[in-house]
Motif scaffolding. Structure first.
Motif, short mmCIF file in Angstrom:
data_model
loop_
_atom_site.label_atom_id
_atom_site.label_comp_id
_atom_site.label_asym_id
_atom_site.label_seq_id
_atom_site.Cartn_x
_atom_site.Cartn_y
_atom_site.Cartn_z
N GLY A 1 -10.40 2.45 -6.14
CA GLY A 1 -9.32 2.75 -7.08
C GLY A 1 -8.53 1.52 -7.46
O GLY A 1 -8.78 0.40 -6.98
N ASP A 2 -7.60 1.71 -8.39
CA ASP A 2 -6.69 0.66 -8.83
C ASP A 2 -7.40 -0.57 -9.35
O ASP A 2 -6.89 -1.70 -9.23
CB ASP A 2 -5.73 0.26 -7.71
CG ASP A 2 -4.79 1.40 -7.31
OD1 ASP A 2 -4.56 2.30 -8.14
OD2 ASP A 2 -4.30 1.39 -6.16
N ARG B 1 -4.80 6.85 2.55
CA ARG B 1 -4.21 7.90 1.72
C ARG B 1 -5.19 9.04 1.45
O ARG B 1 -4.82 10.22 1.52
CB ARG B 1 -3.73 7.28 0.40
CG ARG B 1 -3.13 8.29 -0.60
CD ARG B 1 -2.40 7.58 -1.72
NE ARG B 1 -1.13 7.03 -1.22
CZ ARG B 1 -0.92 5.74 -0.94
NH1 ARG B 1 -1.90 4.85 -1.11
NH2 ARG B 1 0.23 5.33 -0.48
N SER B 2 -6.46 8.71 1.16
CA SER B 2 -7.38 9.74 0.68
C SER B 2 -8.73 9.78 1.38
O SER B 2 -9.53 10.67 1.13
CB SER B 2 -7.62 9.55 -0.82
OG SER B 2 -8.35 8.35 -1.05
N GLY C 1 0.78 -1.23 0.00
CA GLY C 1 0.00 0.00 0.00
C GLY C 1 0.81 1.27 0.00
O GLY C 1 0.24 2.36 -0.02
N ARG D 1 -5.57 2.71 0.50
CA ARG D 1 -6.13 3.86 -0.25
C ARG D 1 -7.00 4.70 0.67
O ARG D 1 -7.01 5.93 0.57
CB ARG D 1 -6.92 3.37 -1.47
CG ARG D 1 -6.04 2.92 -2.63
CD ARG D 1 -6.85 2.68 -3.89
NE ARG D 1 -7.82 1.60 -3.72
CZ ARG D 1 -7.58 0.32 -3.96
NH1 ARG D 1 -6.37 -0.06 -4.36
NH2 ARG D 1 -8.51 -0.59 -3.79
#
Length: 515
Positions: free
Chosen positions: A478-479, A472-473, A150, A469
């Motif tokens: 995502g991805d 992070r946000s 990650g 993720r």
């Protein structure tokens, strides 16, 4: 029932990990050095990641500091060796082989991708271990797959446990919350020093499982934790627990917490001492461990925890941060197996009595029996479903719904029916996705990866992507991973990751009407 509860509480402490010490990986490069405010630390380098173990975040809570607020650690000259874990906090033998009696235990561990550097800060996940607030250690969680997969920095924390972490006494500053205060001290260390390891102090996610998850609930409810983390992950530790549902963690009112503290004080011979606290601080650790309960609970109505976390969530008083929260589909089967192993018979004939003994409201046992009919000889799964729904699945869904009224919330249910079992001994019936079985998908527990099929490895990669993720946000999507909607519960299972209805196979309408 009390003796059986002690058996199941001990089982819960052991469930988190197979009983094995961390296994060090083979170094792959020169040992890295991090320069913190207290001094330099030499860690270990591995293929793709670095680890700093036994990092002091508070002074040893010994002598006059036993049952006192955590103090900053002393600085040191030169370079301190951070290549092996520190002692676990005092606890009976179980998850930590041989247990521990070492009070000098307020340390954390930092795992970073190899490319982490002060000039390129990465999101940070601070991990609080489970174990009923009586067992566990941060070093049991090898976090390199999270860190590398990650691209995040992971911090795992030791905090005071048992009576040493949660003794409650009237007029004792910090009463019932010393372990929670340690968690906040670790978060302050991260705020001030994680940049030295390549972490971003403005993107901290506080995460935990079981008692660690409830620790996250407590920090969401604590005014003194405000601003110490930006996001929260709660695994199998719903904030809506209470004494009527004692298989999951909860907090105690001052009267109950202080009564428990008085019982321990008397049990160790300090009840009639002229200086009770002075007497308690001289009691040897093994004697305290022998006298404490099988599980511990924090105290609310205190300076650190003014409100019961259940009430803080219900009345919109929890910190307004993004939350990822969930439980496992079969949380209660491990407890059912432990209770049955202790001699409780679960058959169609005994089922009404079992429900009266272990349900939240004995007067409503007939309703519960109708909702969970037991017609065959195999009573374990049905008993497990009752415990799991009452103590985990439904309180977790309630917690998520209440939080979602004020902030962004992502809900999941881990549902791999073939997850690696949490204990070495074969269970008396299939446990499914029971308590703790999501952990091997995120960590190498005890430093050893669990044997998993390829489809389970793919699920592990998906979950690591979601978790990191989110760190992070604030959004796990995502991805190319299956879309996760905030309007539904995300089922996490091999080949079946996606939305399910908000109440995925549980009887939450029934439990919503119970205390």
């Amino acid at each position: 029932m009390a003796d059986v509860r002690a058996v199941t509480a001990a089982l819960a402490g052991a469930l988190a990990l197979l009983l094995s010490a961390p296994v060090p990986a083979t170094p792959a490069a020169a040992a890295p050095v991090a320069h913190t405010r207290a001094g330099a630390l030499r860690g270990s380098a591995h293929e793709g990641y670095r680890v700093f173990e036994g990092v002091p975040y508070a002074a040893a809570p010994v002598g006059a500091l036993r049952w006192a607020a955590p103090r900053p650690p002393a600085a040191w000259p030169g370079i301190r060796d951070a290549r092996r874990p520190a002692s676990a906090c005092p606890q009976p033998a179980g998850e930590v082989p041989g247990g521990s009696t070492d009070e000098d235990c307020l340390y954390l561990n930092v795992t970073t991708p190899s490319n982490a550097a002060p000039g390129r800060p990465k999101p940070v996940i601070v991990w609080l271990h489970g174990g009923g607030f009586t067992s566990g250690a941060g070093s049991s969680y090898d976090a390199h797959r999270l860190a590398v997969g990650g691209d995040v920095v992971v911090v795992s924390v030791n905090y005071r446990l048992g009576a040493l972490g949660f003794l409650a006494r009237a007029k004792l500053p910090g009463s019932g919350t010393f372990g929670l205060a340690d968690q906040q001290a670790a978060l302050r260390y991260v705020r001030d020093d994680i940049g030295a390891f390549g972490g971003d102090p403005t993107r901290v996610t506080l995460a935990g499982e079981s008692a660690g998850g409830y620790g996250v609930c407590a920090q969401l409810s604590s005014p003194s934790a405000t601003g110490l983390f930006r996001r929260a992950i709660i695994e199998s530790g719903p904030c809506a627990g209470g004494p009527a549902r004692p298989f999951a963690p909860f907090a105690l009112a001052p009267s109950a917490a202080e009564a428990s503290g008085s019982e321990l004080t008397a049990a160790v011979g300090c009840g009639k001492a002229a200086d009770v606290l002075g007497c308690l601080r001289r009691v040897p650790v093994p004697k305290l461990l022998a006298a404490q309960g099988a599980d511990q609970e924090p105290e609310y109505g205190t300076a650190l925890l003014p409100r019961d976390p259940a009430d803080a969530v219900a009345f919109g008083r929890a910190a307004r941060v993004d939350v990822l929260i969930g439980a496992n589909h079969d949380e209660g089967t491990a407890w059912a197996a432990g209770i049955m192993a202790a001699g409780v018979s679960v058959t169609p004939a005994t089922w009404p009595d079992v429900v009266r003994d272990f349900g939240p409201d004995p007067a409503r046992a007939p309703e519960v029996v109708r909702a969970y009919p037991l017609r065959g000889a195999e009573g374990g799964p049905v008993f497990g479903a009752l415990i799991g729904d009452a103590d985990y699945a439904c309180p977790t869904l309630r917690t998520g719904a209440l939080l979602a009224a004020h902030q962004r919330v992502w809900r999941y249910e881990f549902a791999d029916p073939d997850a690696p079992r949490p204990t070495p001994a074969p269970p008396p019936f299939p446990l499914g996705a029971t308590h703790t079985t999501e952990l091997p998908y995120l960590f190498d527990l005890g430093g050893r990866p669990r044997e998993m099929a390829e489809r389970q490895h793919r699920l592990a990669a998906t979950m690591i992507g979601y978790w990191t993720r989110f760190a992070r946000s604030g959004d796990p999507n995502g991805d190319g991973a299956p879309h996760w909607s905030r309007s539904a519960v995300q089922s996490l299972a091999p080949g079946r990751t996606g939305p399910v209805r908000p109440e995925p196979g549980h009887h939450c309408a029934l439990w919503a009407t119970m205390p």
